[in-house]
Design an enzyme around this catalytic site. Structure first.
Site, PDB file in Angstrom:
ATOM      1  N   LYS A  25       0.840  -1.201   0.000  1.00  0.00           N
ATOM      2  CA  LYS A  25       0.000   0.000   0.000  1.00  0.00           C
ATOM      3  C   LYS A  25       0.873   1.248   0.000  1.00  0.00           C
ATOM      4  CE  LYS A  25      -3.499   2.378   2.722  1.00  0.00           C
ATOM      5  NZ  LYS A  25      -4.448   2.337   3.832  1.00  0.00           N
ATOM      6  N   GLU A  43      10.462  -4.736   4.564  1.00  0.00           N
ATOM      7  CA  GLU A  43      10.576  -6.121   4.106  1.00  0.00           C
ATOM      8  C   GLU A  43      10.287  -6.239   2.600  1.00  0.00           C
ATOM      9  OE1 GLU A  43       8.919  -5.003   6.722  1.00  0.00           O
ATOM     10  OE2 GLU A  43       8.810  -6.477   8.346  1.00  0.00           O
ATOM     11  N   GLY A  64      -4.940  -1.867   4.890  1.00  0.00           N
ATOM     12  CA  GLY A  64      -4.140  -3.000   4.407  1.00  0.00           C
ATOM     13  C   GLY A  64      -4.820  -4.339   4.628  1.00  0.00           C
ATOM     14  N   ARG A  65      -5.373  -4.536   5.825  1.00  0.00           N
ATOM     15  CA  ARG A  65      -5.973  -5.846   6.143  1.00  0.00           C
ATOM     16  C   ARG A  65      -7.353  -6.024   5.517  1.00  0.00           C
ATOM     17  NH1 ARG A  65      -4.923  -2.591  10.320  1.00  0.00           N
ATOM     18  NH2 ARG A  65      -6.598  -1.766  11.613  1.00  0.00           N
ATOM     19  N   GLU A  91      -5.041  -6.880  14.614  1.00  0.00           N
ATOM     20  CA  GLU A  91      -4.512  -5.559  14.237  1.00  0.00           C
ATOM     21  C   GLU A  91      -5.640  -4.517  14.298  1.00  0.00           C
ATOM     22  OE1 GLU A  91      -2.772  -4.449  10.196  1.00  0.00           O
ATOM     23  OE2 GLU A  91      -0.910  -4.680  11.313  1.00  0.00           O
ATOM     24  N   HIS A 103      -5.343 -33.418  16.677  1.00  0.00           N
ATOM     25  CA  HIS A 103      -4.232 -34.261  17.121  1.00  0.00           C
ATOM     26  C   HIS A 103      -3.106 -33.427  17.712  1.00  0.00           C
ATOM     27  CE1 HIS A 103      -6.016 -37.900  15.433  1.00  0.00           C
ATOM     28  NE2 HIS A 103      -6.502 -37.062  14.522  1.00  0.00           N
ATOM     29  N   LYS A 120       9.225  -0.701  14.332  1.00  0.00           N
ATOM     30  CA  LYS A 120       9.828  -0.275  13.053  1.00  0.00           C
ATOM     31  C   LYS A 120      10.891   0.786  13.311  1.00  0.00           C
ATOM     32  CE  LYS A 120       5.739  -0.864  10.065  1.00  0.00           C
ATOM     33  NZ  LYS A 120       4.742  -0.164   9.238  1.00  0.00           N
TER      34      LYS A 120
HETATM   35  O1  F6P Z   1       3.107  -3.114   9.749  1.00  0.00           O
HETATM   36  C1  F6P Z   1       1.739  -3.223   9.616  1.00  0.00           C
HETATM   37  C2  F6P Z   1       1.280  -2.896   8.235  1.00  0.00           C
HETATM   38  O2  F6P Z   1       1.200  -1.522   8.075  1.00  0.00           O
HETATM   39  C3  F6P Z   1      -0.052  -3.550   7.929  1.00  0.00           C
HETATM   40  O3  F6P Z   1      -1.112  -2.861   8.427  1.00  0.00           O
HETATM   41  C4  F6P Z   1       0.000  -3.659   6.450  1.00  0.00           C
HETATM   42  O4  F6P Z   1      -0.940  -4.542   5.961  1.00  0.00           O
HETATM   43  C5  F6P Z   1       1.429  -4.115   6.255  1.00  0.00           C
HETATM   44  O5  F6P Z   1       2.151  -3.397   7.240  1.00  0.00           O
HETATM   45  C6  F6P Z   1       2.001  -3.886   4.901  1.00  0.00           C
HETATM   46  O6  F6P Z   1       2.004  -2.534   4.539  1.00  0.00           O
HETATM   47  P1  F6P Z   1       2.196  -2.111   3.034  1.00  0.00           P
HETATM   48  O7  F6P Z   1       1.100  -2.703   2.245  1.00  0.00           O
HETATM   49  O8  F6P Z   1       2.175  -0.616   3.043  1.00  0.00           O
HETATM   50  O9  F6P Z   1       3.530  -2.640   2.570  1.00  0.00           O
END
Ligand code: F6P
Length: 531
Positions: A198, A204, A255-256, A341, A372, A500
């Protein structure tokens, strides 16, 4: 518009009284004995599924009090504010409009923009899915959190609908052990990388995207424009990365809640445009159900209220999800982000500390595997953990014997949780594996089950795109309902920021070894990691 926090309502006080009088000792088995119509009374027909709530610690009186709570809190008004696009995400000053992403053309806010991107994305999807022409055999989604979990959950769930000539991979973790084994199996000429973020700033995702680009070029890949596509609200950053094909979305998509947007591109690549539209239509049908169904039969509303009843009155701290469908193996992980979240918050909309608990821990594994492993605790542990069973009537495989066994297992588990077994009943049974030296009374206590453990069972006819869309939207809305009663902002996520920032501080220290200003533990660990 004003909303009232749950604990400040008269209904909350009434519920507390109801809990003392009838809730604490409520026995589901006795409730069935008292009321032969209990199954029907607590059954809910909703788009794509049937929900049996009769094995829960509620009766119609409890639900009556809970509906009063929803009414006094203004849940319906808050729902309407969300649906029309009011900025209910107050800490970020944003609207919350994932529902607009699945509204039919011409309906709902931002319809023109939504359908413009959707049409363009699905046209692109058809080109890529023509594998003879595109040459694409592997799609790698690089994203994390909401830019990963939705597609990663949906694609296996809809396995029967997935393009047989394309393999889908997911890279999320900044740990190189995630991307390395994926890259080993790929050739640049056959691979499409979807860089999903987003913000297009997430550490990452950006780091993995750079690794993918370097790998692509080092292995003879030449056409970045053809082999990299971005899904983001930050089109400029994607362009700066060198990506020319971008499908955008908007800050009003959390995002979620974003699998319905361009973030769903891998899903559309997997199942095709028509099935992707069916996924959206299923979610939209649940949106209509949530918006229009009168409170007593409004399933997301009732589930959200049940969550409040269990969390704040019974004091249950977790909820387990058991999908009896292997395709839904990532569903619990998806729900963890969705619910924890969203509702893992400790202050209300005015910033006041909450005097009650919010999000439960959500966890689970597909049945029968969970049986199990941790079901022992669900049956005989000291904590009561409500369980949600998801049963699918018609499989997409032809192994009817396996299906019958699967369904019998699912039904048996919810039955066992509720019925339990007394020590006297256990004493009358043979236990061939039990020690012959042990006192029979002691053994019976080991072999007894308290029962009265609540569960909900969802029945789905067939796990197709429409039904899955409805199921996901159901969970989105129930999370909204409990968040509204708790008076929190379910749509921000400040809790991820501190880690972060500290990571950014530690990155250069790992290179330099500088420990000045660090706490003793972190300084010690850093030294050992560098040693
Ligand atoms: O670190 C949490 C978060 O902001 C989530 O809410 C989001 O889905 C995820 O990181 C990824 O963010 P982005 O889509 O901006 O890379």
């Amino acid at each position: 518009m004003t909303f009232t926090r749950g604990d400040r309502t008269e209904a909350w006080a009434a519920l507390a009284g109801h809990y003392e009088a009838h809730g604490r000792d409520f026995d589901i088995r006795e409730a069935f004995a008292r009321d032969p119509g209990r199954f029907e009374a607590l059954g809910f027909d909703a788009p794509g599924l049937y929900a049996d709530l009769s094995k829960n610690r509620v009766d119609t009186a409890t639900l009556h009090f809970l509906h009063d709570l929803a009414h006094e809190c203004g849940v319906e008004a808050r729902r309407d504010a969300m649906l029309r696009g009011d900025p209910i995400n107050t800490t970020e000053g944003r609207a919350v409009l994932h529902t607009a992403l699945r509204a039919p053309r011409g309906k709902g806010p931002f319809s023109h923009d939504v359908h413009q991107v959707l049409d363009a994305m699905l046209a692109y999807v058809e080109q890529v899915r023509d594998t003879a022409a595109s040459g694409i055999r592997h799609v790698v989604n690089i994203g994390i959190g909401g830019s990963d979990l939705g597609p990663q959950m949906v694609i296996p769930a809809l396995d029967a609908f997935v393009h047989p000539g394309i393999t889908f991979h997911f890279v999320s973790n900044v740990d190189g052990h995630d991307i390395a084994p994926v890259l080993r199996r790929l050739k640049p000429s056959e691979t499409l990388f979807v860089i999903a973020s987003k913000t297009f700033t997430t550490q990452e995702t950006m780091a993995n995207a750079q690794v993918a680009k370097a790998w692509f070029e080092a292995n003879g890949g030449t056409d970045i424009a053809k082999h990299f596509v971005a899904t983001t609200t930050n089109v400029q950053a994607a362009a700066a990365f060198g990506i020319t094909t971008t499908f955008g979305f908007w800050d009003w998509v959390g995002g979620r809640y974003s699998l319905w947007s361009a973030i769903g591109l891998p899903i559309a690549l997997a199942i095709g445009g028509d099935h992707f539209r069916a996924l959206l239509a299923g979610a939209h049908a649940m949106d209509r159900h949530f918006a229009e169904t009168p409170a007593p039969k409004n399933l997301p509303l009732v589930l959200g209220l049940l969550d409040v009843w269990y969390r704040n009155f019974h004091g249950f701290t977790s909820r387990s999800v058991a999908p009896y469908h292997q395709g839904l193996r990532r569903f619990p992980a998806y729900l963890q982000q969705l619910e924890m979240e969203s509702n893992g918050k400790r202050v209300d909309l005015d910033g006041e500390l909450l005097p009650f608990g919010t999000s439960p821990v959500v966890w689970g594994e597909p049945g029968t595997n969970g049986q199990h492993a941790y079901f022992q605790m669900l049956h005989q542990g000291t904590d009561v953990i409500p369980v949600e069973f998801i049963l699918v009537k018609h499989p997409t495989h032809g192994f009817s014997d396996l299906q019958t066994k699967l369904l019998a297992n699912g039904l048996a588990q919810s039955q066992a949780l509720m019925l339990g077994k007394t020590a006297d009943e256990a004493a009358t049974e043979k236990a061939p594996t039990a020690s012959a030296d042990l006192d029979r009374g002691v053994l019976s206590r080991h072999r007894s089950f308290p029962g009265n453990r609540p569960s909900t069972t969802f029945l789905i006819d067939q796990l197709n795109p429409h039904a899955l869309g409805a199921l996901i939207a159901l969970y989105e809305h129930r999370v909204f309902v409990s968040g509204a009663i708790w008076g929190i902002n379910s749509f921000d996520q400040w809790g991820v920021e501190l880690g972060k920032a500290l990571c950014n501080d530690l990155l250069p220290r790992l290179a330099s070894g500088e420990t000045k200003g660090l706490d003793g533990s972190t300084a010690g660990l850093l030294k050992r990691l560098r040693g």
